[in-house]
Design an enzyme around this catalytic site. Sequence first.
Site, PDB file in Angstrom:
ATOM      1  N   ARG A   1      57.131 -92.957 -10.473  1.00  0.00           N
ATOM      2  CA  ARG A   1      56.377 -93.582  -9.381  1.00  0.00           C
ATOM      3  C   ARG A   1      54.909 -93.182  -9.377  1.00  0.00           C
ATOM      4  O   ARG A   1      54.056 -93.922  -8.880  1.00  0.00           O
ATOM      5  CB  ARG A   1      57.024 -93.236  -8.031  1.00  0.00           C
ATOM      6  CG  ARG A   1      56.308 -93.886  -6.864  1.00  0.00           C
ATOM      7  CD  ARG A   1      57.091 -93.841  -5.564  1.00  0.00           C
ATOM      8  NE  ARG A   1      56.295 -94.410  -4.496  1.00  0.00           N
ATOM      9  CZ  ARG A   1      56.753 -94.752  -3.297  1.00  0.00           C
ATOM     10  NH1 ARG A   1      58.032 -94.556  -3.033  1.00  0.00           N
ATOM     11  NH2 ARG A   1      55.968 -95.266  -2.380  1.00  0.00           N
TER      12      ARG A   1
ATOM     13  N   ASN B   1      49.764 -94.317  -8.869  1.00  0.00           N
ATOM     14  CA  ASN B   1      48.546 -93.604  -8.467  1.00  0.00           C
ATOM     15  C   ASN B   1      47.412 -93.770  -9.471  1.00  0.00           C
ATOM     16  O   ASN B   1      46.403 -93.073  -9.397  1.00  0.00           O
ATOM     17  CB  ASN B   1      48.844 -92.110  -8.280  1.00  0.00           C
ATOM     18  CG  ASN B   1      49.711 -91.875  -7.060  1.00  0.00           C
ATOM     19  OD1 ASN B   1      49.523 -92.515  -6.040  1.00  0.00           O
ATOM     20  ND2 ASN B   1      50.657 -90.968  -7.184  1.00  0.00           N
TER      21      ASN B   1
ATOM     22  N   HIS C   1      43.871 -93.248  -8.543  1.00  0.00           N
ATOM     23  CA  HIS C   1      43.878 -92.591  -7.225  1.00  0.00           C
ATOM     24  C   HIS C   1      43.395 -91.145  -7.267  1.00  0.00           C
ATOM     25  O   HIS C   1      42.928 -90.633  -6.248  1.00  0.00           O
ATOM     26  CB  HIS C   1      45.268 -92.651  -6.598  1.00  0.00           C
ATOM     27  CG  HIS C   1      45.606 -94.015  -6.046  1.00  0.00           C
ATOM     28  ND1 HIS C   1      45.615 -95.155  -6.818  1.00  0.00           N
ATOM     29  CD2 HIS C   1      45.919 -94.434  -4.782  1.00  0.00           C
ATOM     30  CE1 HIS C   1      45.953 -96.197  -6.068  1.00  0.00           C
ATOM     31  NE2 HIS C   1      46.130 -95.787  -4.829  1.00  0.00           N
TER      32      HIS C   1
ATOM     33  N   ARG D   1      63.609 -87.840  15.407  1.00  0.00           N
ATOM     34  CA  ARG D   1      64.081 -87.627  14.023  1.00  0.00           C
ATOM     35  C   ARG D   1      64.430 -88.921  13.291  1.00  0.00           C
ATOM     36  O   ARG D   1      65.200 -88.899  12.336  1.00  0.00           O
ATOM     37  CB  ARG D   1      65.270 -86.670  13.995  1.00  0.00           C
ATOM     38  CG  ARG D   1      64.956 -85.306  14.585  1.00  0.00           C
ATOM     39  CD  ARG D   1      65.988 -84.261  14.215  1.00  0.00           C
ATOM     40  NE  ARG D   1      65.734 -83.031  14.934  1.00  0.00           N
ATOM     41  CZ  ARG D   1      66.262 -82.734  16.127  1.00  0.00           C
ATOM     42  NH1 ARG D   1      67.104 -83.575  16.696  1.00  0.00           N
ATOM     43  NH2 ARG D   1      65.961 -81.603  16.711  1.00  0.00           N
TER      44      ARG D   1
ATOM     45  N   LYS E   1      56.076 -94.853   1.670  1.00  0.00           N
ATOM     46  CA  LYS E   1      55.186 -93.703   1.839  1.00  0.00           C
ATOM     47  C   LYS E   1      54.503 -93.827   3.196  1.00  0.00           C
ATOM     48  O   LYS E   1      53.841 -94.825   3.472  1.00  0.00           O
ATOM     49  CB  LYS E   1      54.127 -93.666   0.739  1.00  0.00           C
ATOM     50  CG  LYS E   1      54.632 -93.076  -0.558  1.00  0.00           C
ATOM     51  CD  LYS E   1      53.445 -92.678  -1.437  1.00  0.00           C
ATOM     52  CE  LYS E   1      53.886 -92.087  -2.755  1.00  0.00           C
ATOM     53  NZ  LYS E   1      52.728 -91.741  -3.604  1.00  0.00           N
TER      54      LYS E   1
ATOM     55  N   HIS F   1      39.555 -97.320   0.939  1.00  0.00           N
ATOM     56  CA  HIS F   1      40.485 -96.775  -0.054  1.00  0.00           C
ATOM     57  C   HIS F   1      40.489 -97.620  -1.330  1.00  0.00           C
ATOM     58  O   HIS F   1      40.400 -97.099  -2.443  1.00  0.00           O
ATOM     59  CB  HIS F   1      41.886 -96.722   0.565  1.00  0.00           C
ATOM     60  CG  HIS F   1      42.970 -96.334  -0.393  1.00  0.00           C
ATOM     61  ND1 HIS F   1      43.047 -95.062  -0.919  1.00  0.00           N
ATOM     62  CD2 HIS F   1      43.999 -97.042  -0.940  1.00  0.00           C
ATOM     63  CE1 HIS F   1      44.095 -95.005  -1.748  1.00  0.00           C
ATOM     64  NE2 HIS F   1      44.680 -96.189  -1.776  1.00  0.00           N
TER      65      HIS F   1
ATOM     66  N   GLU G   1      59.048 -90.228  -5.886  1.00  0.00           N
ATOM     67  CA  GLU G   1      58.007 -89.798  -6.810  1.00  0.00           C
ATOM     68  C   GLU G   1      58.367 -88.516  -7.548  1.00  0.00           C
ATOM     69  O   GLU G   1      57.621 -87.551  -7.536  1.00  0.00           O
ATOM     70  CB  GLU G   1      56.667 -89.653  -6.065  1.00  0.00           C
ATOM     71  CG  GLU G   1      55.488 -89.671  -7.027  1.00  0.00           C
ATOM     72  CD  GLU G   1      54.149 -89.929  -6.316  1.00  0.00           C
ATOM     73  OE1 GLU G   1      54.072 -90.866  -5.506  1.00  0.00           O
ATOM     74  OE2 GLU G   1      53.215 -89.188  -6.606  1.00  0.00           O
TER      75      GLU G   1
ATOM     76  N   GLU H   1      44.154-102.925  -5.840  1.00  0.00           N
ATOM     77  CA  GLU H   1      45.554-102.565  -6.104  1.00  0.00           C
ATOM     78  C   GLU H   1      46.259-103.660  -6.906  1.00  0.00           C
ATOM     79  O   GLU H   1      47.192-103.388  -7.661  1.00  0.00           O
ATOM     80  CB  GLU H   1      46.301-102.289  -4.795  1.00  0.00           C
ATOM     81  CG  GLU H   1      45.680-101.196  -3.916  1.00  0.00           C
ATOM     82  CD  GLU H   1      45.946 -99.760  -4.384  1.00  0.00           C
ATOM     83  OE1 GLU H   1      46.678 -99.563  -5.385  1.00  0.00           O
ATOM     84  OE2 GLU H   1      45.408 -98.826  -3.756  1.00  0.00           O
TER      85      GLU H   1
ATOM     86  N   HIS I   1      40.776 -90.613  -4.645  1.00  0.00           N
ATOM     87  CA  HIS I   1      40.917 -89.697  -3.502  1.00  0.00           C
ATOM     88  C   HIS I   1      39.738 -88.733  -3.432  1.00  0.00           C
ATOM     89  O   HIS I   1      39.277 -88.386  -2.351  1.00  0.00           O
ATOM     90  CB  HIS I   1      42.226 -88.915  -3.583  1.00  0.00           C
ATOM     91  CG  HIS I   1      43.425 -89.735  -3.220  1.00  0.00           C
ATOM     92  ND1 HIS I   1      44.708 -89.326  -3.492  1.00  0.00           N
ATOM     93  CD2 HIS I   1      43.537 -90.933  -2.599  1.00  0.00           C
ATOM     94  CE1 HIS I   1      45.565 -90.257  -3.062  1.00  0.00           C
ATOM     95  NE2 HIS I   1      44.877 -91.235  -2.519  1.00  0.00           N
TER      96      HIS I   1
ATOM     97  N   LYS J   1      55.607-103.271  -7.759  1.00  0.00           N
ATOM     98  CA  LYS J   1      55.756-102.037  -6.987  1.00  0.00           C
ATOM     99  C   LYS J   1      57.224-101.775  -6.646  1.00  0.00           C
ATOM    100  O   LYS J   1      57.702-100.649  -6.747  1.00  0.00           O
ATOM    101  CB  LYS J   1      54.910-102.088  -5.709  1.00  0.00           C
ATOM    102  CG  LYS J   1      55.073-100.817  -4.905  1.00  0.00           C
ATOM    103  CD  LYS J   1      53.896-100.412  -4.091  1.00  0.00           C
ATOM    104  CE  LYS J   1      54.147 -99.036  -3.507  1.00  0.00           C
ATOM    105  NZ  LYS J   1      53.142 -98.628  -2.529  1.00  0.00           N
TER     106      LYS J   1
END
Lengths: 360, 360
Positions: free
Chosen positions: A240, A244, A247, A120, A142, A264, A236, A184, A251, A226
Site C-alpha cells: 500500500r 505514497n 508523498h 469506540r 485512512k 496537499h 499498509e 493523485e 509531506h 486504489k
Amino acid sequence: MNTLQLDLGERSYPIHIGANLLAQPDLYKKHLKGSLTAVVTNETVAPLYADRVVKTLESLGQKVKLIVLPDGEVFKTWEVLQKIFDGLLECSADRKATLVALGGGVIGDMTGFAAACYMRGIRFIQVPTTLLSQVDSSVGGKTGINHPLGKNMVGAFYQPQAVIADLDTLKTLPPKELAAGLAEVIKHGAIADAEFLTWIENNQNALNACDPKAMEHAVRRSCEIKSQVVAQDEKEGGLRAILNFGHTFGHAIEAGMGYGQWLHGEAVGCGMVLAADLSVRVGLLSEADASRLKKITAALRLPTVPPKLGINRYMELMSVDKKAEGGEVRYILLDGFGRAKIQAVDDALVIQTLQAAGAG
Amino acid sequence: MNTLQLDLGERSYPIHIGANLLAQPDLYKKHLKGSLTAVVTNETVAPLYADRVVKTLESLGQKVKLIVLPDGEVFKTWEVLQKIFDGLLECSADRKATLVALGGGVIGDMTGFAAACYMRGIRFIQVPTTLLSQVDSSVGGKTGINHPLGKNMVGAFYQPQAVIADLDTLKTLPPKELAAGLAEVIKHGAIADAEFLTWIENNQNALNACDPKAMEHAVRRSCEIKSQVVAQDEKEGGLRAILNFGHTFGHAIEAGMGYGQWLHGEAVGCGMVLAADLSVRVGLLSEADASRLKKITAALRLPTVPPKLGINRYMELMSVDKKAEGGEVRYILLDGFGRAKIQAVDDALVIQTLQAAGAG
C-alpha cells in the site's frame, strides 16, 4: 452511475461514482442503522450541498444533526475534531448513529477518525466533494488528524460503509483544487497503469476544463487502482505504501511551509517530480520518462519546483515521515511507468535531487 | 506464574499472572518489534516501578523513552494523551515502536488508545499495577479517554500484545484502591460464576489483607472469566455488555460527582448493589441474594449507598450512558448468581431502586 466494490471481507463497501448522487436516498439507506445521522461538513461546502444531503436523509426518517467545521488543513486538529464529539453528545448519539462526511479530504479524514473513536466506533459514509477526496482520500479507510510535529500522525484505519462520489460537486471546485486532485490521478497512472498515464497526457485539456466525461473516467480508474491496492494491503504492511508516491517529498513541503500554505495535491505533484528525478538517479527510470512526468504535471497546472526550505530542513522533515522505518526513510520510486518500488536510498542521492531542483 | 491466553484469532495474546514479573525480560522480548520502547506511567507509579521496567527493557537492547503523566481519572483527557504523542514524536518513534502501559486503568486506557492512534496503530503491552487494572481494564482491549459529557466516550477497541500482571505491585496499593479492584472481582463472580462468588465471600479477610495466595486466585479467575466473555464478543455486539454489570449506575455516580471523586471501582461496587436491587424489582433475583451481594460488597469495604444526586439527575446521567441504545437504557441484571441478563427496564422501577437506596 458506476459502482465499484472495495473488497475487504466483512469490511467491503461500494464506491458509487456518477452525476447527481447527493440527493439519492437509496445510496444512503442501506448503510444507516439507527435513527440519527450527523452530517459533518465545513463552512465552504455547507452552503452549497448540506441542505440537499440533510433533506435526503430526512426523507428516510432520520433525525439529522448538522456539524459545520471551519475549512482548511490548519483545522485538522484535535480541537476541531472535538466539535464533532460535542455535536454527537449534545444530541445523545448512541452507537447506532451514522456520520456522513460531506466535503474534501480534511472533512473525510476527521469525520472518519471521529467515527472510529466515538464510543469506540460508529458507522460513517464518505461523500467526497473535491476531486482529491474522490480519487484518493475517501477510499481506503485512512483517517486521522495532524500533530504539530507531523501530518496524519494520529489516526486509525477505519473503513466507511460506502463512498458516494457525486461528480456534479466538482463543477464548483476552484481551479487550484481541481489541479490538486489531478495530482493523485497522475499518481495512480504513474505507479500502476502506464496506459492510464497516457490517457491523462492525451486528455489534459478536458481534465483542466473539468469535462464531465473526462472526470468520470479519471475518478473511476483512480478508485479502481486504489481499491485494488488497498484490498491487498489494508493496513499498509507493504504494498500500500506505493500510494505514497510523491508523498515523502510532498509531506516535507507541506510541513516545511506550514500546513495549508500548499495544497496537499500541489505538494504531491511537486513531490512526484522529485521522486521521479530520484528514480532516475537510482537507475530505475529513464530521464525521458522523468521529464515526461514533469511535463504532464506542469500541464495539469501543478507546481514542479519545490520551495527553497534548505536541504537540511528537507532531510530533517523527511526523517519524521511515517515511512521512516527503523531510522531509514523508504522512498517510493518508479521502476518505469506503471511499476512502483519501495526502497531506502542513499542520502547523497536525495540531496542531489533536492539540489538539482533548487530546493536549497 | 500462570499464563492464560485470550483467544481472538490473529489478535490473541497471553496474560501472565505471578510474582516478580516486572523484571523478567523474556515476558517483553517476543512482543517488541523495533528498537524503541516508550514506557508510559504516572507520577505515583514511576518512583516505585519505572526504573525496574526501563532497566529490563534496556537489557534487551531497547532505547527506552519514559513518559510520566499526572495521576488520576481527571487527567484521562485529550490534553494529557497528547503528551504521549509529543513524547513519541520527540524521539522520532516509528511504526515499529512499542508502548508499555505501566500503571492502573487510566494509564492502560490512555496508553492503549495512544497505541491505537499513533501512526494509525503501533504495538503495546499492558503492565497493570493496580488490582482494578489486573482483574479488568488491562484485559480485553477497551481503550480511550473521557469527554466532558461522558466517560470513555472517545476510544478504540485495540488489543495489547500481552498483559503482564505482577502481583507484587499490589503490595503498595492503598486500601481504597484494593477495595476498588475487588469490586470488579465480585462482579465477575456475580455475572458468571456463583462458586467464585462464594469463594470471595469465604475469603474476604484474606482479600482485604491482600494475601498473595488469595490475590493470585482472584486475579486469575477474574482474567479467565473476562477472557472467555471477550473471546466471544470482542467489540461488544451483545454478550460482552454483561461485564458492565453495576456500571450504568456506577458511571452515573462517577459523572455526577465529577470524575475522580469516587474511584471507578467504588462506583461500580455501589452500582452493583443498585443493579441487584433492580434485578429483584424486575423479578429475576431473590431478595436474599440481593442482600447477600450487598453484604459481600460492604465486607470488601466498598460503598453501598449512592450519593444524593437527585433522581432526575441520575436518570439524565444514565440516558447518556454508552449502553443507551436507540433512546432506551439497557440494564445488566442478575438472573440469579452466575447468570447475567441485558434488558430495558421501566423507568418507574429504576426510580424505585434509586429512591429505596436514598439516591434522591
